[in-house]
Scaffold this active site. Structure first.
Site, PDB file in Angstrom:
ATOM      1  CG  ASP A   1     -79.695-110.205 -30.326  1.00  0.00           C
ATOM      2  OD1 ASP A   1     -79.192-111.249 -30.759  1.00  0.00           O
ATOM      3  OD2 ASP A   1     -79.232-109.080 -30.565  1.00  0.00           O
ATOM      4  CG  LEU A   2     -83.939-110.943 -34.924  1.00  0.00           C
ATOM      5  CD1 LEU A   2     -84.155-110.426 -36.331  1.00  0.00           C
ATOM      6  CD2 LEU A   2     -85.149-111.740 -34.462  1.00  0.00           C
TER       7      LEU A   2
ATOM      8  CG  ASP B   1     -79.495-108.752 -34.450  1.00  0.00           C
ATOM      9  OD1 ASP B   1     -79.130-109.918 -34.301  1.00  0.00           O
ATOM     10  OD2 ASP B   1     -78.986-107.791 -33.834  1.00  0.00           O
TER      11      ASP B   1
END
Length: 885
Positions: free
Chosen positions: A489-490, A532
């Site tokens: 997960d960004l 994301d």
């Protein structure tokens, strides 16, 4: 008688022995003197071997002579045999300065000529002179009395080929130093020996001068040859240019490329940054410009009718012209050009203009023009002649090009007819084939689109889950193999979308997918689940370390700056790792869920890290989820307790203002303080809700507070910058302030410095909007974000709050100087400055010594007690129990 004779014999022997001893002593003295002289000459020879100049040689002679005889007062006079001038190349004296300083108004050569030095030069004989002899020479008029009187003066001429070329002189001012026969003899030998050395060194200097002169002559000859070579190169370059023009006329290039290459050939001969070619169309009496390049405009002139411009002037008179700016002005004033069409006149900035008519078969066909806009590129008559000569070849090339193109067009027309008939038959087959191929491509594209992400081109969730199921089946058949699943997960993707827009957000995701591909093997699978979130299937790994190495590579590559919207953006990633076959019942959904759980655990640890899933991780994650849900419930049910902490004057402990802080008594985990509440709010994206809760809580009880604590009560409320990141949040905050019972002049709103530094644009705009409501704006956490002085100077803020971490770490001189600098910044810019986190008396005293006069912290417990007494006077009983001051 015998007794009388014995003494007589003894006396004769003694006298004989004495004579022999005396003779031996004279011989020893002579040998000693010879040894001294020999050593002196050897040392001088050694000096002469190594020195490269007369100055260095004179210094060496002086240094060695001092080791043999007293020579502190020593000089060498040298005679130029060509001019007769006397100079002092070396001079050392205890009493007198250099004669040029002692007698500044006299020429040194004539001065030395009149003195005792000149006397030795004239006589060519050595001179040993004491005071009496010096007085006699002066009285006889042979010398002048110059300089300080000395006790002894010894001068010896330096001769070369029986010609006196200088004098070597030593002198004594002390009775303790005297010269004798040994010094005179030593000086004689030295002078005889050094004359040759001086002549050799002087010859070397003359040889060097001769070499320099010869070098200069050779350089001039080289320049002359170089000029001749340049002329030859120009001639060769002209010949080469003519060959190039001839090649262009016979080449198969298009007209679009033909004229630029003609221009390139011209540019090889003379500056042609501004150049155009015009062609005359007799039938329509128009001018066209097939080639045009200019520093003034990149837009070529459009075809026009023949008028009275400069180009038409050259075509009309059919003669080449070199015109200056003044020539063009005179022609314009005389009405020769641009009389009827002044709009064509763009010659105001031209310095020089050359126009050459082009003839084809003896008739005017067009013109070649170049011009300059600066004095750097100036043209001469020879340039006009050169360009006129070249223009004849250019005209021939254009004529041949026209003929070739006309023939080519005829062939093309014929080939076109044949090709059309051939294509008519082939088109039906081609259309049918294209339809079949297009249908296959569409089917393949539909299959691909169904299994891949449209933005990044990576496998989508459906495709990835199929691949994951296959991997599970494989490891169940092969018990010694395993795989790992990475859930990524960004960090900060939502902020990028909100601040830079969705287009830059898409670019960010595409760049991220490219970076992730570089971190894995070809047999691994990278997919995008949506938003994301990315997942990676590491197939056939050996152990836990393999997955950890991939995680570290991913964290490293994602942390490198992105360039979005012409600015650098820093991001990060949180990674959850799950391994295959932890349980026999695991399937693709459960393994993905395990990795997702580990990822959320990584986020809760502060992001930018990875967590490997195990049962303990699952337990802590579930516990954290419950805590976040309880927190949301506490916000909705009003279970968050709000306290007021005082801001106090250091001098008299007067309470200046109050700042609300909050805490929460969790049923099972106990007290959760203000910092932990802020962390929870940030993790659950409810920081704005918590701020609204505190603000409305204070506003609801403000009347009771004002009644108990006085109308002058000031409220300091720290707010999250999320309120001002978009217009909806700012609008909501402004409406809350407008509806508040708190007077705007008594309300202080503080935003954290780090948030301001990260996004100064939104903060500056929001500050200006909030100040219009009359509230006071401040920056808290000052000293952590390192705002520039230039940004602080134009902000509409009134106060700064020194970060508690700075207040609590005033240990060494650098930290004290930094804290003092912050105080000076606030004072210089006219801001109020408060110190946060003042927990001890020592910290308070240190801050006072640095110029801080107000702040907040645990050290002000007495002020809290007084405030409690004030609060007990509040009329509303419920308020006194709810507000813990």
């Amino acid at each position: 008688m015998e007794k009388r004779k014995l003494p007589s014999v003894s006396c004769n022997n003694i006298e004989h022995l004495q004579r022999r001893v005396s003779r031996l002593r004279r011989l020893a003295t002579k040998y000693k003197r010879a040894e001294i002289i020999q050593n002196a000459l050897l040392e001088i020879s050694n000096i002469a071997t190594h020195v490269v100049s007369l100055d260095a040689f004179y210094q060496g002679v002086h240094n060695h002579l001092q080791s043999l005889i007293p020579a502190d007062n020593f000089f060498i006079a040298s005679v130029d045999n060509n001019t007769g001038n006397i100079s002092l190349p070396f001079f050392a004296d205890e009493k007198d300065p250099h004669p040029s300083e002692l007698y500044p108004d006299e020429e040194i050569s004539s001065l030395l000529q009149r003195g005792i030095t000149g006397y030795v030069l004239k006589t060519g004989e050595p001179l040993f002179c004491d005071e009496q002899r010096f007085v006699e020479l002066v009285a006889e008029g042979k010398i002048d009395d110059l300089g300080s009187p000395c006790l002894q003066w010894l001068g010896f001429p330096i001769k070369h080929n029986n010609i006196v070329s200088g004098v070597l002189v030593v002198q004594s001012y002390s009775n303790d130093i005297s010269y004798g026969e040994l010094e005179l003899e030593l000086m004689g030998f030295i002078c005889h020996h050094i004359s040759g050395v001086m002549e050799r060194l002087r010859h070397n200097e003359e040889l060097e001068i001769a070499i320099i002169q010869r070098t200069k002559e050779l350089s001039q000859a080289y320049d002359k040859v170089k000029l001749e070579v340049q002329e030859r190169v120009k001639a060769e370059k002209l010949q080469e240019s003519l060959f190039q023009i001839a090649d262009l006329s016979a080449s198969n290039i298009s007209g679009q490329d033909f004229y630029p290459q003609i221009h390139q050939v011209i540019s090889q001969l003379l500056p042609a940054d501004n150049c155009f070619i015009s062609l005359v169309h007799k039938a329509s009496k128009t001018l066209s410009f097939p080639f045009y390049v200019s520093q003034l405009s990149g837009e070529p002139p459009k075809p026009r009718a023949m008028q009275d411009g400069l180009t038409e002037f050259i075509l009309k008179h059919q003669q080449p012209k070199l015109l200056s700016q003044q020539d063009i002005k005179d022609m314009v004033q005389a009405g020769v050009i641009y009389g009827t069409n002044p709009a064509l006149n763009h010659t105001q900035t031209m310095k020089q203009w050359i126009g050459i008519p082009l003839f084809i078969h003896g008739e005017i066909a067009g013109g070649l023009t170049i011009y300059s806009l600066t004095d750097q590129n100036s043209y001469e008559a020879k340039d006009l002649e050169l360009l006129t000569f070249v223009s004849q070849h250019i005209a021939n090339a254009i004529e041949r090009k026209f003929a070739v193109e006309q023939l080519k067009r005829s062939h093309e027309l014929l080939e076109d007819k044949v090709e059309k008939r051939t294509k008519a038959i082939a088109e039906m087959n081609d259309n049918l084939q294209r339809q079949i191929m297009q249908r296959k491509k569409m089917e393949a594209q539909l299959v691909y689109d169904a299994k891949h992400d449209n933005l990044t081109g990576l496998p989508n969730r459906s495709f990835f889950m199929e691949r994951l199921s296959q991997a599970i089946k494989h490891v169940r058949r092969h018990q010694d193999e395993q795989f790992s699943l990475l859930f990524i997960d960004l960090d900060g993707f939502k902020q990028i979308n909100d601040t830079l827009g969705h287009l830059e957000g898409d670019r960010f995701l595409i760049e991220t997918s490219t970076r992730l591909k570089l971190c894995i093997r070809e047999n691994d699978t990278l997919a995008r689940l949506g938003g994301d979130e990315f997942v990676i299937l590491l197939d056939s790994i050996h152990n836990l370390k393999d997955a950890e190495e991939v995680c570290e590579r991913i964290l490293q590559t994602i942390s490198e700056p992105y360039v979005l919207a012409h600015q650098q953006v820093i991001s990060g990633a949180s990674i959850g790792v799950a391994f295959s076959c932890l349980n026999a019942s695991d399937n693709s959904e459960s393994i993905l869920r395990n990795a997702d759980t580990a990822m959320y655990q990584a986020k809760s640890k502060g992001k930018g890290c990875y967590v490997i899933f195990d049962r303990e991780t699952e337990y802590h994650f579930n516990q954290r989820i419950e805590l976040e849900q309880d927190f949301l419930s506490a916000l909705e049910n009003g279970n968050i307790v709000v306290e007021l902490t005082p801001i106090v004057s250091f001098t008299d402990s007067d309470i200046l203002a109050y700042e609300p802080i909050s805490h929460w008594q969790h049923p099972s985990q106990g007290l959760i303080d203000n910092n932990e509440l802020s962390t929870l709010a940030n993790q659950t994206q409810t920081m704005m809700m918590l701020d609204d809760y505190i603000f409305k809580y204070i506003d609801h009880h403000y009347k009771a507070l004002a009644s108990g604590l006085g109308d002058g009560i000031q409220i300091h409320i720290p707010l999250s910058s999320q309120h001002i990141k978009h217009k909806y949040g700012l609008r909501s905050l402004k409406n809350t302030i407008k509806r508040s019972q708190i007077s705007a002049s008594k309300l202080w709103i503080f935003f954290h410095e780090k948030s301001f530094v990260k996004d100064s644009t939104h903060h500056i705009s929001a500050f200006e909007s909030l100040v219009e409501l009359g509230v006071n704006i401040g920056i808290n956490g000052f000293g952590t974000g390192y705002s520039s002085l230039s940004s602080l100077s134009f902000l509409p803020i009134k106060a700064l709050k020194l970060d508690a971490d700075v207040s609590q770490h005033l240990i060494n001189d650098k930290q004290l100087q930094l804290a003092k600098a912050y105080q000076l910044i606030a004072t210089t810019l006219g801001f109020e400055i408060y110190a946060e986190g003042v927990n001890t008396l020592e910290q308070k005293k240190t801050l006072e010594s640095l110029g801080y006069h107000q702040g907040q912290g645990e050290v002000f417990s007495i002020a809290n007690l007084v405030l409690t007494q004030h609060t007990e006077q509040v009329e509303t009983p419920a308020l006194a129990s709810e507000l813990i001051i």
